[in-house]
Design an enzyme around this catalytic site. Structure first.
Site, PDB file in Angstrom:
ATOM      1  N   ASN A 134      -1.654   3.805 -13.337  1.00  0.00           N
ATOM      2  CA  ASN A 134      -2.540   3.855 -12.177  1.00  0.00           C
ATOM      3  C   ASN A 134      -3.994   3.845 -12.656  1.00  0.00           C
ATOM      4  O   ASN A 134      -4.258   3.605 -13.833  1.00  0.00           O
ATOM      5  CB  ASN A 134      -2.237   5.114 -11.356  1.00  0.00           C
ATOM      6  CG  ASN A 134      -2.559   4.924  -9.870  1.00  0.00           C
ATOM      7  OD1 ASN A 134      -3.596   4.356  -9.516  1.00  0.00           O
ATOM      8  ND2 ASN A 134      -1.683   5.386  -9.015  1.00  0.00           N
ATOM      9  N   THR A 135      -4.921   4.138 -11.752  1.00  0.00           N
ATOM     10  CA  THR A 135      -6.356   4.143 -12.105  1.00  0.00           C
ATOM     11  C   THR A 135      -6.702   5.367 -12.954  1.00  0.00           C
ATOM     12  O   THR A 135      -5.953   6.347 -12.999  1.00  0.00           O
ATOM     13  CB  THR A 135      -7.212   4.161 -10.832  1.00  0.00           C
ATOM     14  OG1 THR A 135      -6.772   5.251 -10.028  1.00  0.00           O
ATOM     15  CG2 THR A 135      -7.092   2.869 -10.055  1.00  0.00           C
ATOM     16  N   LYS A 183       0.860  -1.181   0.000  1.00  0.00           N
ATOM     17  CA  LYS A 183       0.000   0.000   0.000  1.00  0.00           C
ATOM     18  C   LYS A 183       0.902   1.238   0.000  1.00  0.00           C
ATOM     19  O   LYS A 183       1.978   1.226   0.586  1.00  0.00           O
ATOM     20  CB  LYS A 183      -0.859  -0.010   1.271  1.00  0.00           C
ATOM     21  CG  LYS A 183      -1.701   1.235   1.477  1.00  0.00           C
ATOM     22  CD  LYS A 183      -2.870   1.277   0.542  1.00  0.00           C
ATOM     23  CE  LYS A 183      -3.487   2.668   0.457  1.00  0.00           C
ATOM     24  NZ  LYS A 183      -4.459   2.767  -0.662  1.00  0.00           N
ATOM     25  N   THR A 184       0.496   2.299  -0.668  1.00  0.00           N
ATOM     26  CA  THR A 184       1.294   3.527  -0.666  1.00  0.00           C
ATOM     27  C   THR A 184       1.417   4.082   0.758  1.00  0.00           C
ATOM     28  O   THR A 184       0.429   4.195   1.474  1.00  0.00           O
ATOM     29  CB  THR A 184       0.668   4.590  -1.579  1.00  0.00           C
ATOM     30  OG1 THR A 184       0.715   4.114  -2.925  1.00  0.00           O
ATOM     31  CG2 THR A 184       1.432   5.902  -1.481  1.00  0.00           C
ATOM     32  N   LYS A 242       5.443   5.424 -10.861  1.00  0.00           N
ATOM     33  CA  LYS A 242       4.095   5.038 -11.290  1.00  0.00           C
ATOM     34  C   LYS A 242       3.335   6.259 -11.786  1.00  0.00           C
ATOM     35  O   LYS A 242       3.152   7.230 -11.056  1.00  0.00           O
ATOM     36  CB  LYS A 242       3.348   4.383 -10.127  1.00  0.00           C
ATOM     37  CG  LYS A 242       1.983   3.836 -10.538  1.00  0.00           C
ATOM     38  CD  LYS A 242       1.421   2.950  -9.439  1.00  0.00           C
ATOM     39  CE  LYS A 242       0.102   2.334  -9.810  1.00  0.00           C
ATOM     40  NZ  LYS A 242      -0.423   1.471  -8.753  1.00  0.00           N
ATOM     41  N   CYS A 275      -1.799   9.335  -7.719  1.00  0.00           N
ATOM     42  CA  CYS A 275      -3.034   9.024  -7.001  1.00  0.00           C
ATOM     43  C   CYS A 275      -4.112  10.032  -7.368  1.00  0.00           C
ATOM     44  O   CYS A 275      -3.914  11.231  -7.217  1.00  0.00           O
ATOM     45  CB  CYS A 275      -2.815   9.024  -5.499  1.00  0.00           C
ATOM     46  SG  CYS A 275      -4.323   8.531  -4.638  1.00  0.00           S
TER      47      CYS A 275
HETATM   48  C1  LIG Z   1      -8.896  -0.168  -3.747  1.00  0.00           C
HETATM   49  C2  LIG Z   1      -7.692   0.310  -4.507  1.00  0.00           C
HETATM   50  C3  LIG Z   1      -6.671   0.998  -3.838  1.00  0.00           C
HETATM   51  C4  LIG Z   1      -5.546   1.447  -4.524  1.00  0.00           C
HETATM   52  N1  LIG Z   1      -4.549   2.088  -3.838  1.00  0.00           N
HETATM   53  C5  LIG Z   1      -3.415   2.468  -4.498  1.00  0.00           C
HETATM   54  C6  LIG Z   1      -2.323   3.049  -3.791  1.00  0.00           C
HETATM   55  O1  LIG Z   1      -2.354   3.226  -2.577  1.00  0.00           O
HETATM   56  N2  LIG Z   1      -1.216   3.393  -4.505  1.00  0.00           N
HETATM   57  C7  LIG Z   1      -1.111   3.187  -5.856  1.00  0.00           C
HETATM   58  O2  LIG Z   1      -0.076   3.501  -6.444  1.00  0.00           O
HETATM   59  N3  LIG Z   1      -2.133   2.618  -6.545  1.00  0.00           N
HETATM   60  C8  LIG Z   1      -3.271   2.260  -5.892  1.00  0.00           C
HETATM   61  N4  LIG Z   1      -4.291   1.672  -6.599  1.00  0.00           N
HETATM   62  C9  LIG Z   1      -4.137   1.441  -8.040  1.00  0.00           C
HETATM   63  C10 LIG Z   1      -3.650   0.020  -8.350  1.00  0.00           C
HETATM   64  O3  LIG Z   1      -2.371  -0.219  -7.800  1.00  0.00           O
HETATM   65  C11 LIG Z   1      -3.604  -0.228  -9.854  1.00  0.00           C
HETATM   66  O4  LIG Z   1      -2.650   0.644 -10.426  1.00  0.00           O
HETATM   67  C12 LIG Z   1      -4.940   0.007 -10.536  1.00  0.00           C
HETATM   68  O5  LIG Z   1      -5.998  -0.450  -9.730  1.00  0.00           O
HETATM   69  C13 LIG Z   1      -5.035  -0.657 -11.918  1.00  0.00           C
HETATM   70  O6  LIG Z   1      -4.813  -2.055 -11.853  1.00  0.00           O
HETATM   71  P1  LIG Z   1      -5.973  -3.158 -11.671  1.00  0.00           P
HETATM   72  O7  LIG Z   1      -7.012  -2.895 -12.703  1.00  0.00           O
HETATM   73  O8  LIG Z   1      -5.268  -4.466 -11.803  1.00  0.00           O
HETATM   74  O9  LIG Z   1      -6.534  -2.951 -10.293  1.00  0.00           O
HETATM   75  C14 LIG Z   1      -5.437   1.217  -5.927  1.00  0.00           C
HETATM   76  C15 LIG Z   1      -6.460   0.531  -6.586  1.00  0.00           C
HETATM   77  C16 LIG Z   1      -7.577   0.064  -5.910  1.00  0.00           C
HETATM   78  C17 LIG Z   1      -8.651  -0.674  -6.658  1.00  0.00           C
END
Ligand SMILES: Cc1cc2nc3c(=O)[nH]c(=O)nc-3n(C[C@H](O)[C@H](O)[C@H](O)COP(=O)(O)O)c2cc1C
Ligand SMILES: Cc1cc2nc3c(=O)[nH]c(=O)nc-3n(C[C@H](O)[C@H](O)[C@H](O)COP(=O)(O)OP(=O)(O)OC[C@H]3O[C@@H](n4cnc5c(N)ncnc54)[C@H](O)[C@@H]3O)c2cc1C
Lengths: 255, 302
Positions: free
Chosen positions: B191-192, B46-47, B164, B131
């Protein structure tokens, strides 16, 4: 120990106008799971798993009593046989060590599902159930509670059965009456499960009358095991995860 | 021991190219009872920030078609608490540890790295510059701030730095290139995606913050495009991320140019998915008679 596994659906029957009860075979979970714990159920056709509290624990099976609330539970209600992927048991469960206190359950809507499991587990003690729903058609489990020998007070929002109004109003009126009559209700130990506004009202009342007890919280969750932190709530200024630290929290905690 | 899946990612030796994605696997050690952690390529935590953060109010999660929105808001225990317990537990897993970190400015990032420098078990640091769930704007949208952070961190870090990036950017390959030029050892793409959803019954947004980050299968094709674009421009390795649910998805990311992948949302639905992806990759190589997973990185034919 919690596990992520595939179980056999034994039955999945209508249990009221809007409710279904699914029984799944899972011996090891049936052995260890406790009232108030929950499972994450994989429902083909929706993306995230759905959290469901355990409703009944038998020798080889666990059952869920659920309301058809949306797409996921709608699909679930149509899964009559075959296999289902379930992760659990998860969370802490209700505190069953209440000594000589009288269990008093306050249930709103689907909250009745997990509270029945609790009542069945402490069946030697006969308690009191305050149960509220929208209308008489939404009421379930009444016969089960009567079989346990519990006293049952019912409220409906539309007045189609029992007290007309919210279950928390009914509960507060009961307490107020006992208070006036100088009856002792300090032996009450309350367990609350239902929609959040109802739980907040119940917590307020409990604090006003210095009752102890616990509530089972509901928040949207993605994983159920504490990894996503989606279900965090602030308790005593600290983050608590409903899935992992809860879903049951003590009322004297600062919810 | 099968070595077909072994890779060297930016100087870190990995058993296989499947990593957990930050924020979707807690601090990394908590699920040891559900899956064999030692099978994972690496764990990204987790970050973590300098001070603990409470994160956003409820609701933080919403389901959408083929994916989910989140607005966790970087809830975390802060670096000092992290090194006390979670890091100790993580070390015991024997899996390479990558710590994801975030802050407001270069000084914050550098200060965290200084603390992490004291732990030789940490294999790399991932800078979360992307983020979408903070009130301020996404860091990597400010190019000079981004460069400053990477340079400061590179100056002091004892381990490789993975940057990232957010996919919400005009040209991700340009940004990836400037990360490389500032000394980044690898990039995570992506990232998202900033996104939102509204409840049509209540007229309320489905997240307390209105907007959040979109993840899951619905973003996969867009993130593969990010990887492909960046792969054309940069030399440092790419950690592909976004919507990977199966080993087939992982292969697709690698063909587009990723050297390794990180899996997030799929592991929320079932942590077992991580293991299935690793096993699936191994099987894929056998069936295709490919000697090493490295051969498929960027192997898309035109
Ligand atoms: C519930 C949740 C929490 C996340 N928290 C972080 C975070 O703290 N730091 C980060 O760099 N990415 C965070 N992400 C992004 C994920 O690491 C990832 O980059 C993103 O969800 C895309 O990949 P996926 O479709 O496989 O989930 C989070 C994603 C989700 C769904
Ligand atoms: C710990 C816990 C135990 C539960 N136990 C029961 C039970 O025993 N019986 C029962 O009928 N219901 C229970 N619920 C609520 C149940 O999970 C939801 O009704 C169900 O997820 C709705 O899914 P859906 O696809 O039909 O509805 P949709 O509205 O389409 O669901 C959309 C999304 O919102 C989530 N969601 C919707 N309502 C709730 C809710 N009330 N709480 C949490 N998430 C929700 C869903 O999981 C899904 O991610 C429980 C919830 C929690 C958190």
């Amino acid at each position: 120990m919690r596990r992520d596994t595939v179980c056999k659906i034994i039955s999945n029957k209508q249990a009221g106008k809007f409710f279904f009860e699914m029984k799944a075979e899972w011996i090891s979970a049936a052995k260890i799971c406790a009232p108030g714990q929950f499972f994450m159920i994989n429902i083909p056709g929706v993306f995230l798993r759905r959290p469901m509290g355990v409703h009944k624990i038998e020798k080889k099976t666990i059952s869920f009593l659920y309301k058809v609330a949306g797409k996921g539970t709608g699909i679930l209600s149509q899964m009559k046989k075959g296999k289902i992927e379930i992760l659990g048991p998860l969370g802490n469960g209700y505190d069953l060590n209440i000594g000589s206190k009288t269990p008093v359950l306050i249930a709103g809507g689907t909250g009745i599902a997990s509270l029945y499991c609790l009542a069945a587990a402490i069946k030697k003690k006969k308690g009191i159930l305050f149960y509220g729903a929208r209308s008489r058609k939404d009421l379930i489990c009444l016969d089960k509670f009567r079989k346990l020998g519990w006293r049952v007070f019912i409220s409906t929002e539309d007045g189609s059965k029992g007290y007309k109004g919210f279950v928390t109003e009914m509960f507060e009126k009961d307490l107020a009456l006992r208070f006036r009559e100088k009856e002792n209700f300090s032996s009450y130990y309350i367990y609350v499960c239902g929609p959040s506004p109802m739980m907040n009202a119940a917590i307020k009342i409990a604090r006003h009358y210095s009752l102890s007890g616990c509530v089972s919280l509901e928040e949207k969750m993605a994983c159920g095991v504490g990894n996503c932190q989606g279900c965090s709530v602030l308790i005593d200024g600290q983050n608590k995860m409903v899935c992992k630290d809860g879903p049951v929290f003590y009322i004297n905690q600062n919810l | 021991m099968n070595t077909k899946l072994n890779i060297n990612f930016a100087g870190i030796k990995l058993k296989n190219p499947v990593l957990t994605a930050s924020g979707t696997f807690g601090y990394g050690y908590e699920l040891a009872d559900l899956i064999p952690l030692e099978k994972l390529g690496a764990i990204i935590t987790k970050t973590i920030t300098l001070e603990p953060r409470l994160g956003n109010p409820q609701p933080r999660i919403a389901e959408v078609e083929s994916g989910m929105l989140n607005a966790i808001g970087l809830q975390n225990i802060g670096v000092k608490n992290f090194i006390e317990k979670p890091l100790e537990n993580l070390k015991k897993t024997g899996v390479p540890i990558i710590v994801s970190i975030a802050g407001k400015c270069g000084k914050d990032y550098a200060e965290i790295v200084k603390i992490l420098n004291g732990f030789k078990e940490i294999a790399a640091v991932e800078l979360n510059l992307s983020c979408p769930n903070l009130k301020k704007k996404i860091i990597c949208h400010d190019v000079s701030l981004t460069k400053d952070i990477i340079k400061r961190v590179k100056k002091i870090s004892k381990v490789p730095i993975i940057v990232k990036l957010s996919p919400l950017i005009t040209d991700i390959s340009e940004l990836a290139l400037s990360a490389q030029n500032c000394g980044a050892d690898a990039v995570t793409l992506a990232n998202t995606y900033p996104a939102m959803a509204i409840d049509i019954e209540t007229f309320k947004p489905k997240l307390s913050t209105i907007k959040g980050g979109l993840s899951g299968p619905c973003v996969k094709s867009m993130s593969i495009r990010c990887v492909y674009d960046a792969y054309q421009k940069i030399k440092i390795p790419i950690l592909g991320c976004g919507g990977i649910m199966t080993w087939q998805d992982a292969v697709e990311f690698m063909l587009a140019g990723a050297s390794a992948v990180s899996v997030g949302t799929a592991s929320l639905i079932s942590p077992k998915n991580l293991i299935k992806i690793i096993d699936g990759l191994e099987n894929f190589l056998s069936v295709k008679k490919i000697k090493s997973i490295k051969e498929i990185s960027g192997a898309m034919k035109r």
